[in-house]
Design a protein around this motif. Structure first.
Motif, PDB file in Angstrom:
ATOM      1  N   PHE A 157      12.227  26.879 -13.054  1.00  0.00           N
ATOM      2  CA  PHE A 157      12.752  25.747 -12.270  1.00  0.00           C
ATOM      3  C   PHE A 157      12.832  26.052 -10.772  1.00  0.00           C
ATOM      4  O   PHE A 157      13.591  25.412 -10.048  1.00  0.00           O
ATOM      5  CB  PHE A 157      14.185  25.435 -12.737  1.00  0.00           C
ATOM      6  N   ARG A 160      12.180  24.475  -5.661  1.00  0.00           N
ATOM      7  CA  ARG A 160      13.027  24.036  -4.538  1.00  0.00           C
ATOM      8  C   ARG A 160      13.662  25.191  -3.778  1.00  0.00           C
ATOM      9  O   ARG A 160      14.065  25.046  -2.636  1.00  0.00           O
ATOM     10  CB  ARG A 160      14.102  23.079  -5.036  1.00  0.00           C
ATOM     11  N   SER A 184       8.609  23.546 -13.940  1.00  0.00           N
ATOM     12  CA  SER A 184       8.908  22.184 -13.484  1.00  0.00           C
ATOM     13  C   SER A 184       7.887  21.735 -12.439  1.00  0.00           C
ATOM     14  O   SER A 184       7.804  20.557 -12.118  1.00  0.00           O
ATOM     15  CB  SER A 184      10.321  22.141 -12.880  1.00  0.00           C
ATOM     16  N   LYS A 197       7.331  20.686 -17.483  1.00  0.00           N
ATOM     17  CA  LYS A 197       8.409  20.028 -18.224  1.00  0.00           C
ATOM     18  C   LYS A 197       9.569  19.745 -17.289  1.00  0.00           C
ATOM     19  O   LYS A 197       9.718  20.395 -16.251  1.00  0.00           O
ATOM     20  CB  LYS A 197       8.905  20.937 -19.348  1.00  0.00           C
ATOM     21  N   GLY A 198      10.420  18.768 -17.695  1.00  0.00           N
ATOM     22  CA  GLY A 198      11.582  18.486 -16.867  1.00  0.00           C
ATOM     23  C   GLY A 198      12.595  17.600 -17.543  1.00  0.00           C
ATOM     24  O   GLY A 198      12.272  16.908 -18.520  1.00  0.00           O
ATOM     25  N   THR A 199      13.808  17.643 -17.019  1.00  0.00           N
ATOM     26  CA  THR A 199      14.876  16.773 -17.533  1.00  0.00           C
ATOM     27  C   THR A 199      15.136  15.690 -16.484  1.00  0.00           C
ATOM     28  O   THR A 199      14.219  14.991 -16.095  1.00  0.00           O
ATOM     29  CB  THR A 199      16.126  17.600 -17.883  1.00  0.00           C
ATOM     30  N   HIS A 200      16.337  15.534 -16.034  1.00  0.00           N
ATOM     31  CA  HIS A 200      16.603  14.669 -14.875  1.00  0.00           C
ATOM     32  C   HIS A 200      17.734  15.281 -14.065  1.00  0.00           C
ATOM     33  O   HIS A 200      18.409  16.203 -14.526  1.00  0.00           O
ATOM     34  CB  HIS A 200      16.918  13.221 -15.313  1.00  0.00           C
ATOM     35  N   ARG A 261      21.431  18.943 -21.229  1.00  0.00           N
ATOM     36  CA  ARG A 261      21.404  20.089 -20.297  1.00  0.00           C
ATOM     37  C   ARG A 261      22.779  20.308 -19.704  1.00  0.00           C
ATOM     38  O   ARG A 261      23.409  19.367 -19.204  1.00  0.00           O
ATOM     39  CB  ARG A 261      20.369  19.862 -19.184  1.00  0.00           C
TER      40      ARG A 261
HETATM   41  O1  LIG Z   1      13.860  19.479 -14.975  1.00  0.00           O
HETATM   42  C1  LIG Z   1      14.914  19.976 -14.615  1.00  0.00           C
HETATM   43  O2  LIG Z   1      15.960  19.916 -15.277  1.00  0.00           O
HETATM   44  C2  LIG Z   1      14.970  20.751 -13.317  1.00  0.00           C
HETATM   45  C3  LIG Z   1      13.880  20.879 -12.525  1.00  0.00           C
HETATM   46  C4  LIG Z   1      13.963  21.589 -11.342  1.00  0.00           C
HETATM   47  C5  LIG Z   1      15.132  22.162 -10.996  1.00  0.00           C
HETATM   48  N1  LIG Z   1      16.194  22.045 -11.760  1.00  0.00           N
HETATM   49  C6  LIG Z   1      16.131  21.344 -12.925  1.00  0.00           C
END
Ligand SMILES: O=C(O)c1cccnc1
Ligand SMILES: Nc1ncnc2c1ncn2[C@@H]1O[C@H](COP(=O)(O)OP(=O)(O)OP(=O)(O)O)[C@@H](O)[C@H]1O
Ligand SMILES: O=P(O)(O)OC[C@H]1O[C@H](OP(=O)(O)OP(=O)(O)O)[C@H](O)[C@@H]1O
Length: 485
Positions: A157, A160, A184, A197-200, A261
């Motif tokens: 992740f 950033r 991510s 993959k990713g959440t929000h 999460r």
């Molecule tokens: O998809 C996620 O949950 C995510 C992606 C980047 C950074 N933090 C979380």
């Protein structure tokens, strides 16, 4: 900013030396350089080599075009036009051998060997070290994380918080080699084929009047991949109950919720409570993802606390290698052409660790034929045949050479593979999946005491008797030299 290529991704001193070699007519003399590091990062027992694919791309792309030449002209009045013309014709025509990506590597052994005209061999130092140092560092960090959660899903992740864009994507690739499952970063996904993959984010929840509504809308929008972030307001009072309500809604739609999460608070306690709540509500398959400044130590701690976490999202600590931000790999001249022959050269230092191993060498992994496990790595001068032929060899401690043993019935695996031969690429770059599989297989070649995270056993890299004697001779020669001065 015009064209984005990497030719001048080099230190000015390389071009200065190339110029001086050119002036004195030594630029076409052959040189042999080795890349190695002196100390393993993070107190780990091994390093994971990465960076070769980028190095190959870079070497193939070196071209001094009009823009580069014009720039160099502005930088140094001394550079003669004939030198700049020589640069315009620059191509890497040398030999380069390298350890393969995903190989477990150890201090002092050559990871890359460049044999080329001094002009070319000197030039490529900076970029090679840049790529190999960073990517190997991140692969090693990721491998430590993999060690503590070998059966869990690991998500990278870090973008950033990464040190800019290249670090994000090549770091994601290095993590994948070491056994992470996804990133991510979609550009890393697109360029390298890593699953993305990713959440929000919290902003999705904050952008709605209620958490409940936010979850419902998200599930309606993307019903096949719903992992809900449950900590925006109150994880156990609000987030998890709302996630369960959303899971029921998805059920009615004939879908399954993937996960929740957790991103703050006590991840052990919260995961245990959330697991209980999900199980009691009839959702034992909903996975628990955790994130929040995780590293291998926190993950290991959470596992000993019996945290109920299935998936780990790891960002900052991995992509920045926060506890050790540089590997410290070096590029050292080990032999140079003189009067038509190679002569070995050494770099002396008051710090014995920093005295280089002279001579044109090969590196072998000695594997016990009975157990299939690696015994030690062995650096021999290139003409030595006993190791190559699997004959009896002597391993000894370089500081206390009387401590020694003989070994036989082993398989010598050459670590350095030919990549470029007279400038021609002779190696087919494997797929990333193949590199990842190769890395996993490489780990199986080592006893667990070398792989453990804390205070691992030291895996030996031994010099052959001839390589050691050469080193001693050169040290003595150098010392004699000093006395006469
Ligand atoms: O998809 C996620 O949950 C995510 C992606 C980047 C950074 N933090 C979380
Ligand atoms: N049970 C645990 N054992 C050890 N470390 C944990 C545990 N739970 C969380 N951590 C780690 O502790 C750190 C939490 O720090 P901190 O309390 O400052 O963050 P937070 O919970 O996100 O707080 P905030 O809600 O203010 O953002 C993170 O690195 C997290 O991964
Ligand atoms: O903690 P790391 O290991 O670096 O993993 C990445 C972090 O990035 C996100 O937080 P951020 O606060 O940037 O955004 P958010 O609003 O989505 O939580 C995410 O929630 C993780 O906590």
């Amino acid at each position: 900013m015009h064209d984005y290529h990497l030719t001048l991704h080099s230190d000015k001193y390389q071009i200065n030396m190339m110029y001086a070699h050119w002036l004195q007519g030594t630029h076409r003399h052959k040189a042999v350089f080795e890349v190695y590091f002196r100390k393993l990062p993070f107190g780990n027992g091994y390093g994971v080599f990465a960076g070769l694919e980028r190095i190959v791309q870079y070497i193939q792309s070196i071209r001094f075009g009009d823009e580069e030449i014009a720039y160099l002209r502005t930088q140094e009045e001394q550079y003669q036009e004939a030198f700049l013309d020589e640069l315009k014709r620059f191509r890497f025509n040398g030999n380069l051998s390298s350890v393969l990506e995903g190989t477990l590597v150890f201090p002092s052994e050559p990871l890359i060997r460049v044999e080329a005209d001094m002009f070319e061999a000197q030039f490529v130092e900076t970029a090679i070290l840049n790529f190999m140092n960073y990517q190997s560092l991140i692969a090693t960090k990721a491998s430590r994380i993999k060690q503590v959660a070998p059966h869990d899903v690991l998500l990278e992740f870090g973008t950033r918080r990464a040190q800019e864009a290249d670090a994000a994507i090549w770091g994601a690739r290095a993590a994948y080699i070491a056994g992470f499952h996804a990133t991510s970063n979609m550009r890393a996904g697109m360029l390298f084929g890593i699953p993305a993959k990713g959440t929000h984010a919290h902003s999705w929840v904050q952008a709605h009047d209620s958490e409940e509504e936010a979850f419902r809308r998200y599930a309606q929008a993307l019903p096949d991949e719903v992992t809900l972030l449950v900590d925006t307001y109150d994880t156990l009072q609000s987030g998890v109950p709302h996630a369960i309500a959303t899971a029921r809604l998805l059920q009615q739609m004939g879908k399954r919720m993937s996960g929740i999460r957790l991103d703050s608070g006590d991840l052990a306690y919260l995961s245990q409570q959330a697991r209980k709540m999900l199980d009691e509500a009839g959702f034992p398959d909903v996975k628990i993802v955790a994130s929040n400044d995780l590293d291998e130590n926190i993950i290991e701690g959470l596992k000993t606390q019996d945290a109920k976490i299935d998936v780990w999202g790891v960002g900052t600590q991995l992509i920045t290698a926060a506890d050790q931000p540089a590997l410290g790999g070096v590029y050292k001249l080990v032999a140079r052409e003189k009067d038509g022959d190679y002569v070995p050269v050494i770099k002396i230092s008051g710090n014995p660790e920093k005295v280089s191993n002279p001579g044109f060498k090969e590196a072998y992994r000695i594997v016990n034929k009975q157990t299939g496990k690696a015994v030690a790595d062995y650096l021999a001068l290139r003409h030595e045949t006993d190791i190559r032929d699997g004959e009896r060899i002597k391993l000894f401690d370089p500081v206390h050479p009387y401590i020694h043993k003989y070994i036989e019935d082993y398989e010598p695996i050459p670590l350095l593979k030919p990549i470029f031969s007279e400038g021609k690429l002779v190696y087919e770059l494997p797929s990333l999946e193949a590199i990842r599989t190769y890395h996993a297989e490489q780990k199986d070649m080592f006893w667990p005491q070398y792989l453990r995270k804390l205070n691992p056993a030291v895996y030996r890299v031994n010099l052959s008797t001839a390589a050691w004697e050469l080193k001693m001779d050169l040290i003595h020669q150098y010392q004699g030299h000093q006395l006469h001065e």
